[in-house]
Design a protein around this motif. Sequence first.
Motif, PDB file in Angstrom:
ATOM      1  N   PHE A 186      -6.699 -15.701  -4.885  1.00  0.00           N
ATOM      2  CA  PHE A 186      -7.537 -15.068  -5.915  1.00  0.00           C
ATOM      3  C   PHE A 186      -7.448 -15.852  -7.222  1.00  0.00           C
ATOM      4  O   PHE A 186      -8.455 -16.097  -7.900  1.00  0.00           O
ATOM      5  CB  PHE A 186      -7.091 -13.624  -6.162  1.00  0.00           C
ATOM      6  N   LEU A 187      -6.247 -16.287  -7.593  1.00  0.00           N
ATOM      7  CA  LEU A 187      -6.089 -16.978  -8.889  1.00  0.00           C
ATOM      8  C   LEU A 187      -6.854 -18.291  -8.904  1.00  0.00           C
ATOM      9  O   LEU A 187      -7.332 -18.744  -9.940  1.00  0.00           O
ATOM     10  CB  LEU A 187      -4.593 -17.221  -9.170  1.00  0.00           C
ATOM     11  N   SER A 188      -7.006 -18.908  -7.717  1.00  0.00           N
ATOM     12  CA  SER A 188      -7.750 -20.187  -7.722  1.00  0.00           C
ATOM     13  C   SER A 188      -9.246 -19.969  -7.518  1.00  0.00           C
ATOM     14  O   SER A 188     -10.064 -20.782  -7.939  1.00  0.00           O
ATOM     15  CB  SER A 188      -7.207 -21.117  -6.624  1.00  0.00           C
ATOM     16  N   SER A 189      -9.632 -18.824  -6.940  1.00  0.00           N
ATOM     17  CA  SER A 189     -11.074 -18.657  -6.628  1.00  0.00           C
ATOM     18  C   SER A 189     -11.804 -17.709  -7.575  1.00  0.00           C
ATOM     19  O   SER A 189     -13.024 -17.738  -7.664  1.00  0.00           O
ATOM     20  CB  SER A 189     -11.230 -18.122  -5.197  1.00  0.00           C
ATOM     21  N   GLU A 190     -11.071 -16.849  -8.301  1.00  0.00           N
ATOM     22  CA  GLU A 190     -11.755 -15.845  -9.128  1.00  0.00           C
ATOM     23  C   GLU A 190     -11.521 -16.125 -10.609  1.00  0.00           C
ATOM     24  O   GLU A 190     -10.419 -16.508 -11.012  1.00  0.00           O
ATOM     25  CB  GLU A 190     -11.211 -14.432  -8.809  1.00  0.00           C
ATOM     26  N   ASP A 191     -12.570 -15.894 -11.428  1.00  0.00           N
ATOM     27  CA  ASP A 191     -12.424 -16.024 -12.891  1.00  0.00           C
ATOM     28  C   ASP A 191     -12.275 -14.655 -13.528  1.00  0.00           C
ATOM     29  O   ASP A 191     -12.824 -13.675 -13.037  1.00  0.00           O
ATOM     30  CB  ASP A 191     -13.682 -16.685 -13.496  1.00  0.00           C
ATOM     31  N   GLY A 192     -11.493 -14.601 -14.595  1.00  0.00           N
ATOM     32  CA  GLY A 192     -11.444 -13.390 -15.432  1.00  0.00           C
ATOM     33  C   GLY A 192     -10.769 -12.198 -14.798  1.00  0.00           C
ATOM     34  O   GLY A 192     -11.154 -11.065 -15.044  1.00  0.00           O
ATOM     35  N   ILE A 193      -9.767 -12.444 -13.926  1.00  0.00           N
ATOM     36  CA  ILE A 193      -9.043 -11.307 -13.321  1.00  0.00           C
ATOM     37  C   ILE A 193      -8.295 -10.554 -14.423  1.00  0.00           C
ATOM     38  O   ILE A 193      -7.514 -11.143 -15.170  1.00  0.00           O
ATOM     39  CB  ILE A 193      -8.041 -11.795 -12.264  1.00  0.00           C
ATOM     40  N   ASP A 194      -8.534  -9.240 -14.521  1.00  0.00           N
ATOM     41  CA  ASP A 194      -7.822  -8.410 -15.509  1.00  0.00           C
ATOM     42  C   ASP A 194      -6.732  -7.571 -14.850  1.00  0.00           C
ATOM     43  O   ASP A 194      -5.682  -7.311 -15.446  1.00  0.00           O
ATOM     44  CB  ASP A 194      -8.808  -7.434 -16.182  1.00  0.00           C
ATOM     45  N   VAL A 195      -7.008  -7.090 -13.604  1.00  0.00           N
ATOM     46  CA  VAL A 195      -6.128  -6.100 -12.970  1.00  0.00           C
ATOM     47  C   VAL A 195      -5.919  -6.420 -11.482  1.00  0.00           C
ATOM     48  O   VAL A 195      -6.868  -6.861 -10.814  1.00  0.00           O
ATOM     49  CB  VAL A 195      -6.751  -4.677 -13.079  1.00  0.00           C
ATOM     50  N   VAL A 196      -4.693  -6.196 -11.014  1.00  0.00           N
ATOM     51  CA  VAL A 196      -4.407  -6.214  -9.567  1.00  0.00           C
ATOM     52  C   VAL A 196      -4.166  -4.778  -9.132  1.00  0.00           C
ATOM     53  O   VAL A 196      -3.361  -4.066  -9.758  1.00  0.00           O
ATOM     54  CB  VAL A 196      -3.136  -7.038  -9.246  1.00  0.00           C
ATOM     55  N   TYR A 197      -4.856  -4.342  -8.085  1.00  0.00           N
ATOM     56  CA  TYR A 197      -4.551  -3.042  -7.450  1.00  0.00           C
ATOM     57  C   TYR A 197      -3.973  -3.356  -6.076  1.00  0.00           C
ATOM     58  O   TYR A 197      -4.695  -3.825  -5.184  1.00  0.00           O
ATOM     59  CB  TYR A 197      -5.807  -2.182  -7.321  1.00  0.00           C
ATOM     60  N   ALA A 198      -2.647  -3.157  -5.911  1.00  0.00           N
ATOM     61  CA  ALA A 198      -1.981  -3.471  -4.638  1.00  0.00           C
ATOM     62  C   ALA A 198      -1.646  -2.178  -3.902  1.00  0.00           C
ATOM     63  O   ALA A 198      -1.110  -1.238  -4.500  1.00  0.00           O
ATOM     64  CB  ALA A 198      -0.698  -4.248  -4.899  1.00  0.00           C
ATOM     65  N   HIS A 199      -1.956  -2.108  -2.599  1.00  0.00           N
ATOM     66  CA  HIS A 199      -1.721  -0.882  -1.823  1.00  0.00           C
ATOM     67  C   HIS A 199      -0.238  -0.606  -1.601  1.00  0.00           C
ATOM     68  O   HIS A 199       0.098   0.439  -1.030  1.00  0.00           O
ATOM     69  CB  HIS A 199      -2.432  -0.965  -0.461  1.00  0.00           C
TER      70      HIS A 199
END
Length: 335
Positions: free
Chosen positions: A227-240
């Motif tokens: 995700f860190l290499s493919s997505e821009d502007g991540i604000d939040v992680v929701y982990a199950h």
Amino acid sequence: MLRKSLIAAAAMTLGAASLSACGSSDSGGDSGSGGSGGDETITMGFAQVGAESGWRTANTTSIQDTAEAEGIDLKFSDAQQKQENQIKAIRSYIQQKVDVIAFSPVVETGWDTVLQEAKRANIPVILTDRSVDSEDDSLYATFLGSDFVEEGEKAGQWLVDNASDMDVDGDGSVKVVQLEGTTGSAPAIDREEGFNSVIGSDDAIEVIASQTGDFTRDGGKKVMETFLSSEDGIDVVYAHNDDMGLGAIEAIKAEGLTPGEDIKIITVDAVKDGMTALANGEINFIVECNPLLGPQLMDLAKQVVAGEEVEKRVVTEETTFTQEQAKEALPDRQY
Ligand code: GZL
Ligand code: ZN
């Protein structure tokens, strides 16, 4: 084995008691529960999912410790998160003619055949932790476990309530990446459903990427690296679960970012390592999922073996934790 004689005894007691309150264990005489009246112990076959997370380890400890304390003869197997291993274990318990079978289904589907075999063998089955999607609920006596949809709703509600602080990069939208649990498992399906049902009320919040980390730390770390290499502007992680959240923390730190600040993290479980990260500010909110099912499971097993009526659904009690609450709760955490 024990069960048939207990049911016969219970039936005779009920017959003798005729119209009086039936089945109540305080009706005097032998309540019929294993071990109290008869001299034989109850034999339980338990088919556990695996040892994939801190939650699972605590769950196994609770089951094993309680069986020992209650004098229940426990046969236990670890399926390494493979459904075929759980099915093999259940079949072996049927062969061994145990009094009761209990298990946590690794995924929701594919259980009817083996549960029908247990039913034909007259062995009651108790579902714990996770459920099955079977249409035929006569295939199990009861399901003891959390309400995973509610857990997802609690996670989503905290995000909605705190949305103004969650747009870390200030681009006007709260971009969420989701670390899903085991594909096809009840907690993964329901925690996603509950979360989405609540965040749908806020257009600024959007899940931009979602992938399974299979409830393990390594899985969470690897998916978060992607995700860190493919997505821009991540604000939040929701982990199950906490374990995948802890793996994500490793990946976030490796990027030179500060977990809990540059990227906010919401997880589910509240095991000790998760609560420690929450207290340290690396996680922002945790929804508890209580693994200590041993005492309720053994009580239900005794009732079921004695032929007593039990609730079809027993929901476990649990809460949520902020960073402040984690600091207070940590010293007393059992797991
Ligand atoms: C939830 C349980 C899940 C936990 C994970 O009740 O099935 O499985 O949330 C565990 O940590 O692996
Ligand atoms: Zn943003």
